[in-house]
Design an enzyme around this catalytic site. Structure first.
Site, PDB file in Angstrom:
ATOM      1  N   GLY A  11       0.837  -1.208   0.000  1.00 52.34           N
ATOM      2  CA  GLY A  11       0.000   0.000   0.000  1.00 52.34           C
ATOM      3  C   GLY A  11       0.861   1.243   0.000  1.00 52.34           C
ATOM      4  O   GLY A  11       0.492   2.293   0.527  1.00 52.34           O
ATOM      5  N   GLN A  15      -2.089   6.866   1.630  1.00 59.40           N
ATOM      6  CA  GLN A  15      -1.747   8.024   2.471  1.00 59.40           C
ATOM      7  C   GLN A  15      -0.870   7.648   3.667  1.00 59.40           C
ATOM      8  O   GLN A  15       0.011   8.415   4.042  1.00 59.40           O
ATOM      9  CB  GLN A  15      -2.971   8.853   2.860  1.00 59.40           C
ATOM     10  CG  GLN A  15      -4.138   8.147   3.472  1.00 59.40           C
ATOM     11  CD  GLN A  15      -4.922   9.072   4.413  1.00 59.40           C
ATOM     12  OE1 GLN A  15      -4.651  10.267   4.492  1.00 59.40           O
ATOM     13  NE2 GLN A  15      -5.876   8.508   5.127  1.00 59.40           N
ATOM     14  N   ILE A  16      -1.061   6.476   4.241  1.00 60.64           N
ATOM     15  CA  ILE A  16      -0.139   6.071   5.312  1.00 60.64           C
ATOM     16  C   ILE A  16       1.251   5.821   4.714  1.00 60.64           C
ATOM     17  O   ILE A  16       2.267   6.234   5.291  1.00 60.64           O
ATOM     18  CB  ILE A  16      -0.654   4.823   6.067  1.00 60.64           C
ATOM     19  CG1 ILE A  16      -1.940   5.165   6.830  1.00 60.64           C
ATOM     20  CG2 ILE A  16       0.403   4.296   7.040  1.00 60.64           C
ATOM     21  CD1 ILE A  16      -2.595   3.992   7.528  1.00 60.64           C
ATOM     22  N   GLY A  17       1.277   5.173   3.561  1.00 58.86           N
ATOM     23  CA  GLY A  17       2.561   4.937   2.887  1.00 58.86           C
ATOM     24  C   GLY A  17       3.336   6.228   2.699  1.00 58.86           C
ATOM     25  O   GLY A  17       4.551   6.289   2.958  1.00 58.86           O
ATOM     26  N   VAL A 129      -1.060  -3.418   9.436  1.00 58.46           N
ATOM     27  CA  VAL A 129      -1.725  -2.146   9.741  1.00 58.46           C
ATOM     28  C   VAL A 129      -3.105  -2.112   9.079  1.00 58.46           C
ATOM     29  O   VAL A 129      -4.069  -1.598   9.639  1.00 58.46           O
ATOM     30  CB  VAL A 129      -0.864  -0.959   9.243  1.00 58.46           C
ATOM     31  CG1 VAL A 129      -1.595   0.366   9.429  1.00 58.46           C
ATOM     32  CG2 VAL A 129       0.479  -0.933   9.979  1.00 58.46           C
ATOM     33  N   GLY A 130      -3.204  -2.673   7.889  1.00 59.31           N
ATOM     34  CA  GLY A 130      -4.449  -2.629   7.105  1.00 59.31           C
ATOM     35  C   GLY A 130      -5.588  -3.330   7.825  1.00 59.31           C
ATOM     36  O   GLY A 130      -5.424  -4.438   8.332  1.00 59.31           O
ATOM     37  N   ASP A 159      -3.620   3.172  19.001  1.00 56.97           N
ATOM     38  CA  ASP A 159      -4.576   3.238  20.113  1.00 56.97           C
ATOM     39  C   ASP A 159      -3.836   3.514  21.424  1.00 56.97           C
ATOM     40  O   ASP A 159      -4.283   4.303  22.260  1.00 56.97           O
ATOM     41  CB  ASP A 159      -5.352   1.923  20.197  1.00 56.97           C
ATOM     42  CG  ASP A 159      -5.931   1.534  18.850  1.00 56.97           C
ATOM     43  OD1 ASP A 159      -6.724   2.320  18.310  1.00 56.97           O
ATOM     44  OD2 ASP A 159      -5.554   0.470  18.308  1.00 56.97           O
ATOM     45  N   ARG A 162      -2.767   7.081  21.484  1.00 53.39           N
ATOM     46  CA  ARG A 162      -3.947   7.924  21.717  1.00 53.39           C
ATOM     47  C   ARG A 162      -4.315   7.911  23.205  1.00 53.39           C
ATOM     48  O   ARG A 162      -4.669   8.951  23.779  1.00 53.39           O
ATOM     49  CB  ARG A 162      -5.128   7.404  20.888  1.00 53.39           C
ATOM     50  CG  ARG A 162      -5.008   7.717  19.403  1.00 53.39           C
ATOM     51  CD  ARG A 162      -6.006   6.900  18.591  1.00 53.39           C
ATOM     52  NE  ARG A 162      -6.051   7.354  17.200  1.00 53.39           N
ATOM     53  CZ  ARG A 162      -6.630   6.668  16.214  1.00 53.39           C
ATOM     54  NH1 ARG A 162      -7.211   5.506  16.453  1.00 53.39           N
ATOM     55  NH2 ARG A 162      -6.639   7.152  14.987  1.00 53.39           N
ATOM     56  N   HIS A 187      -8.207  -4.168  17.416  1.00 54.64           N
ATOM     57  CA  HIS A 187      -8.121  -2.782  16.946  1.00 54.64           C
ATOM     58  C   HIS A 187      -9.456  -2.437  16.295  1.00 54.64           C
ATOM     59  O   HIS A 187      -9.621  -2.507  15.087  1.00 54.64           O
ATOM     60  CB  HIS A 187      -6.969  -2.595  15.952  1.00 54.64           C
ATOM     61  CG  HIS A 187      -7.048  -1.257  15.254  1.00 54.64           C
ATOM     62  ND1 HIS A 187      -6.821  -0.087  15.911  1.00 54.64           N
ATOM     63  CD2 HIS A 187      -7.376  -0.929  13.986  1.00 54.64           C
ATOM     64  CE1 HIS A 187      -7.009   0.925  15.067  1.00 54.64           C
ATOM     65  NE2 HIS A 187      -7.348   0.437  13.888  1.00 54.64           N
TER      66      HIS A 187
HETATM   67  P1  NAX Z   1      -5.190   4.352   1.312  1.00 51.04           P
HETATM   68  O1  NAX Z   1      -6.444   3.911   0.663  1.00 51.04           O
HETATM   69  O2  NAX Z   1      -4.734   5.750   1.203  1.00 51.04           O
HETATM   70  O3  NAX Z   1      -3.987   3.447   0.767  1.00 51.04           O
HETATM   71  C1  NAX Z   1      -4.085   2.055   0.674  1.00 51.04           C
HETATM   72  C2  NAX Z   1      -3.169   1.633  -0.470  1.00 51.04           C
HETATM   73  O4  NAX Z   1      -3.131   0.206  -0.479  1.00 51.04           O
HETATM   74  C3  NAX Z   1      -3.662   2.084  -1.841  1.00 51.04           C
HETATM   75  O5  NAX Z   1      -2.613   2.785  -2.490  1.00 51.04           O
HETATM   76  C4  NAX Z   1      -3.997   0.780  -2.545  1.00 51.04           C
HETATM   77  O6  NAX Z   1      -3.706   0.818  -3.921  1.00 51.04           O
HETATM   78  C5  NAX Z   1      -3.069  -0.197  -1.813  1.00 51.04           C
HETATM   79  N1  NAX Z   1      -3.469  -1.591  -1.938  1.00 51.04           N
HETATM   80  C6  NAX Z   1      -4.714  -2.116  -1.983  1.00 51.04           C
HETATM   81  N2  NAX Z   1      -4.659  -3.446  -2.157  1.00 51.04           N
HETATM   82  C7  NAX Z   1      -3.358  -3.766  -2.205  1.00 51.04           C
HETATM   83  C8  NAX Z   1      -2.663  -5.003  -2.393  1.00 51.04           C
HETATM   84  N3  NAX Z   1      -3.327  -6.141  -2.576  1.00 51.04           N
HETATM   85  N4  NAX Z   1      -1.320  -4.971  -2.400  1.00 51.04           N
HETATM   86  C9  NAX Z   1      -0.656  -3.822  -2.250  1.00 51.04           C
HETATM   87  N5  NAX Z   1      -1.246  -2.622  -2.078  1.00 51.04           N
HETATM   88  C10 NAX Z   1      -2.583  -2.603  -2.060  1.00 51.04           C
HETATM   89  O7  NAX Z   1      -5.335   3.899   2.832  1.00 51.04           O
HETATM   90  P2  NAX Z   1      -4.476   4.373   4.093  1.00 51.04           P
HETATM   91  O8  NAX Z   1      -5.099   5.581   4.680  1.00 51.04           O
HETATM   92  O9  NAX Z   1      -3.041   4.419   3.730  1.00 51.04           O
HETATM   93  O10 NAX Z   1      -4.777   3.176   5.120  1.00 51.04           O
HETATM   94  C11 NAX Z   1      -4.280   1.875   4.897  1.00 51.04           C
HETATM   95  C12 NAX Z   1      -4.912   0.898   5.870  1.00 51.04           C
HETATM   96  O11 NAX Z   1      -4.575   1.202   7.209  1.00 51.04           O
HETATM   97  C13 NAX Z   1      -6.447   0.871   5.844  1.00 51.04           C
HETATM   98  O12 NAX Z   1      -6.867  -0.500   5.838  1.00 51.04           O
HETATM   99  C14 NAX Z   1      -6.828   1.515   7.150  1.00 51.04           C
HETATM  100  O13 NAX Z   1      -8.095   1.060   7.609  1.00 51.04           O
HETATM  101  C15 NAX Z   1      -5.705   1.055   8.043  1.00 51.04           C
HETATM  102  N6  NAX Z   1      -5.502   1.788   9.292  1.00 51.04           N
HETATM  103  C16 NAX Z   1      -5.130   1.073  10.383  1.00 51.04           C
HETATM  104  C17 NAX Z   1      -4.854   1.654  11.606  1.00 51.04           C
HETATM  105  C18 NAX Z   1      -4.441   0.847  12.788  1.00 51.04           C
HETATM  106  O14 NAX Z   1      -4.284   1.443  13.856  1.00 51.04           O
HETATM  107  N7  NAX Z   1      -4.223  -0.473  12.720  1.00 51.04           N
HETATM  108  C19 NAX Z   1      -5.009   3.116  11.775  1.00 51.04           C
HETATM  109  C20 NAX Z   1      -4.955   3.882  10.503  1.00 51.04           C
HETATM  110  C21 NAX Z   1      -5.649   3.243   9.326  1.00 51.04           C
HETATM  111  O15 NAX Z   1      -7.009   3.538   9.396  1.00 51.04           O
END
Ligand code: NAX
Length: 328
Positions: A11, A15-17, A129-130, A159, A162, A187
């Site tokens: 990913g 945006q996290i990346g 993280v996802g 968390d 926070r 989470h």
């Molecule tokens: P974004 O949607 O900005 O970025 C996700 C990226 O992953 C995209 O560029 C997409 O093309 C890519 N992607 C999708 N499928 C893929 C695959 N099979 N292989 C490689 N890349 C792939 O999301 P972002 O804001 O960066 O958040 C990423 C993840 O973090 C989300 O699932 C979000 O829910 C999760 N989070 C987890 C947190 C935690 O505390 N554990 C907190 C922050 C965040 O919400």
């Protein structure tokens, strides 16, 4: 010069990346003496955006950055990975049922787990993280039978951070003087941030606060629903704070917790605290020498017990659901 450590980030164009890669490359993940090689995994349509981020990484001329590889193949991106940050996931979209969400993410985390199994370095450490992070980690772990199960972890450090910040605001004690906070469970909104073992400036936090109503009606929901509050305020989900927490998680895992303190990580349960074995649940952990241990023998009081159990029950439900879908 030391051999570069391979850090795979999925990913990478998200945006996290974007908030994460520059800090890894500048040495915040593994320290100022460790060169890193970044291996970015993205889906095919996002490869161009990942290239753009790589161009910017080049333009920073980071002395520790030994190279960047970009791929849409998990087998390539996880090849030789010492640290794997699984950030890319399928978000829940409108009208999507939980089963659909778990299935869509199974389609991502099962092959990634297999690629880690077949191609990562022997010492690989995995942070998911996802979301749904705990269950995605469970899926990846199940697809990687040759990797020790304890290398698969999920992130509850955001968390945890926070909770530190909220407790600091309430008590007026700086975060640097708060220790032994714990996030238990999933989470998700059921997570349980526990201050009963925490210390603020050397005093027991629950005694210092002495306000169970604040705990139940303010602190816990504020921490658990902080992600939604950020979306509401910012118009986008947490990114820099999530990236920061991912850095903290791996940095602590590699470099150890300070004496007398611990952190929170979602790790495969060994049955501690009544959490069914194998569920990837958040616990208080100490780390040393690149390994973590679940803190043992904490007394769990009547306030905490049902809250931990509720979050763990949700994890058990998710495990049943992915089992029924044939994902584990
Ligand atoms: P974004 O949607 O900005 O970025 C996700 C990226 O992953 C995209 O560029 C997409 O093309 C890519 N992607 C999708 N499928 C893929 C695959 N099979 N292989 C490689 N890349 C792939 O999301 P972002 O804001 O960066 O958040 C990423 C993840 O973090 C989300 O699932 C979000 O829910 C999760 N989070 C987890 C947190 C935690 O505390 N554990 C907190 C922050 C965040 O919400």
């Amino acid at each position: 010069p030391r051999t570069p450590v391979n850090v795979t980030v999925t990913g990478a164009a998200g945006q996290i990346g974007y908030a994460l890669l520059f800090r890894i490359a500048s040495g915040h993940l593994l320290g100022p003496d460790t060169p890193v090689r970044l291996r970015l995994l993205e889906i095919t349509p996002a490869l161009g955006a990942a290239e753009g981020t790589a161009m910017e990484l080049d333009d920073c001329a980071f002395p520790l950055l030994a190279g960047i590889d970009i791929s849409d193949s998990p087998d390539v991106a996880f090849d030789g990975a010492n640290v794997a940050l699984l950030v890319g996931a399928r978000p829940r979209t409108k009208g999507m049922e939980r089963g659909d969400l778990l299935e869509a993410n199974g389609g991502i985390f099962k092959p990634q787990g297999k690629a880690i199994n077949d191609h990562a370095a022997d010492d690989v450490k995995v942070l998911v993280v996802g979301n749904p992070a705990n269950t995605n980690a469970l899926i990846a772990r199940s697809a990687a039978p040759d990797v020790p199960a304890e290398r698969f972890t999920a992130m509850t450090r955001l968390d945890h951070n926070r909770a530190l910040s909220q407790l600091s605001k309430k008590t007026g004690v700086p975060v640097a003087e708060i220790r032994r906070l714990t996030i238990w469970g999933n989470h998700s909104a059921t997570q349980y941030p526990d201050i009963f073992h925490a210390e603020v400036a050397g005093k027991n936090a629950a005694e210092a606060v002495a306000d169970e109503t604040w705990l139940a009606e303010d602190f816990i929901p504020t921490v658990a629903k902080r992600g939604a509050a950020i979306i509401e305020a910012r118009g986008a989900s947490s990114a820099a704070s999530a990236a920061n927490a991912a850095i903290d998680h791996v940095h602590t895992w590699v470099n150890g917790t300070p004496e007398g303190d611990w952190t929170s990580m979602a790790v495969p349960s060994d049955g501690s605290y009544g959490v069914p074995e194998g569920l990837i649940s958040s616990f208080p952990v100490t780390t040393a020498g690149g390994e973590y241990r679940i803190v043992q023998d904490l007394a769990v009081n009547a306030f905490s017990r049902p809250r931990i159990d509720a979050s763990v029950a949700e994890l058990a439900d998710e495990r049943e659901a992915v089992r029924a879908l044939g994902l584990i």
